[in-house]
Motif scaffolding. Structure first.
Motif, PDB file in Angstrom:
ATOM      1  N   ALA A   1      48.422 -44.317  27.662  1.00  0.00           N
ATOM      2  CA  ALA A   1      49.866 -44.370  27.905  1.00  0.00           C
ATOM      3  C   ALA A   1      50.607 -44.767  26.627  1.00  0.00           C
ATOM      4  O   ALA A   1      51.643 -44.188  26.299  1.00  0.00           O
ATOM      5  N   VAL A   2      50.070 -45.733  25.895  1.00  0.00           N
ATOM      6  CA  VAL A   2      50.695 -46.142  24.628  1.00  0.00           C
ATOM      7  C   VAL A   2      50.677 -44.983  23.645  1.00  0.00           C
ATOM      8  O   VAL A   2      51.685 -44.675  23.001  1.00  0.00           O
TER       9      VAL A   2
ATOM     10  N   GLU B   1      41.173 -48.487  33.888  1.00  0.00           N
ATOM     11  CA  GLU B   1      42.532 -48.999  33.756  1.00  0.00           C
ATOM     12  C   GLU B   1      42.874 -49.268  32.292  1.00  0.00           C
ATOM     13  O   GLU B   1      43.980 -48.948  31.829  1.00  0.00           O
ATOM     14  N   VAL B   2      41.924 -49.843  31.546  1.00  0.00           N
ATOM     15  CA  VAL B   2      42.126 -50.094  30.114  1.00  0.00           C
ATOM     16  C   VAL B   2      42.348 -48.775  29.385  1.00  0.00           C
ATOM     17  O   VAL B   2      43.269 -48.645  28.570  1.00  0.00           O
TER      18      VAL B   2
ATOM     19  N   GLN C   1      43.400 -45.885  30.555  1.00  0.00           N
ATOM     20  CA  GLN C   1      44.673 -45.267  30.919  1.00  0.00           C
ATOM     21  C   GLN C   1      45.847 -45.997  30.265  1.00  0.00           C
ATOM     22  O   GLN C   1      46.830 -45.374  29.872  1.00  0.00           O
ATOM     23  N   SER C   2      45.744 -47.314  30.114  1.00  0.00           N
ATOM     24  CA  SER C   2      46.804 -48.072  29.428  1.00  0.00           C
ATOM     25  C   SER C   2      46.881 -47.674  27.959  1.00  0.00           C
ATOM     26  O   SER C   2      47.974 -47.490  27.417  1.00  0.00           O
TER      27      SER C   2
END
Length: 145
Positions: free
Chosen positions: A119-120, A112-113, A115-116
């Protein structure tokens, strides 16, 4: 999440090439190297990787050099970093069936980290970086009375 100097140098080189995109003339390695303070031989390798990654086009000859393969608005920071770091931008999936429940929970959070962060990096383009750099230059040249 750390990235190598290779990615930072690649972004600097791409920004230099992007800053001349509208002119349409290819930039030579020597020019990019001088402007961004990147050693020539190292820059050659980076530019070759970026060309193979489809982010740059090269032209041979005395007036040859490198130009962007697409508009600065279409190339994301993630495109450059993925090219340099060999990053797979897809979520990781556990390949072993013997992963413990605890390890699976930790892997889920790290994914999750990751992918975040991706995304940025996908949200910023070379044009965004050029705009940010121009705004900083303008702030640095302001005179206060």
């Amino acid at each position: 999440m750390d990235f190598s100097n290779k990615s930072e140098y690649a972004l600097l080189a791409m920004l230099e090439v992007a800053s001349h995109y509208r002119e349409g003339n290819p930039l030579q390695i020597r020019y990019i190297s001088t402007q961004q303070n990147i050693p020539d031989r190292y820059l050659e390798q980076l530019l070759a990787d970026l060309r193979r990654g489809g982010l740059l086009k090269s032209e041979r000859g005395a007036k040859g050099g490198y130009r962007l393969a697409r508009s600065p608005k279409e190339i994301t920071v993630m495109d450059v970093i993925a090219c340099m770091e060999g990053i797979d931008q897809q979520p990781t999936v556990s390949k072993t069936g013997d992963e413990t429940v605890d390890r699976a929970a930790i892997s889920e959070i790290w994914n999750e980290v990751r992918q975040s962060a991706f995304a940025v990096l996908r949200n910023y383009t070379l044009q965004d970086l050029l705009d940010k750099a121009a705004a900083r230059r303008q702030l640095n040249t302001m005179y206060y009375i």
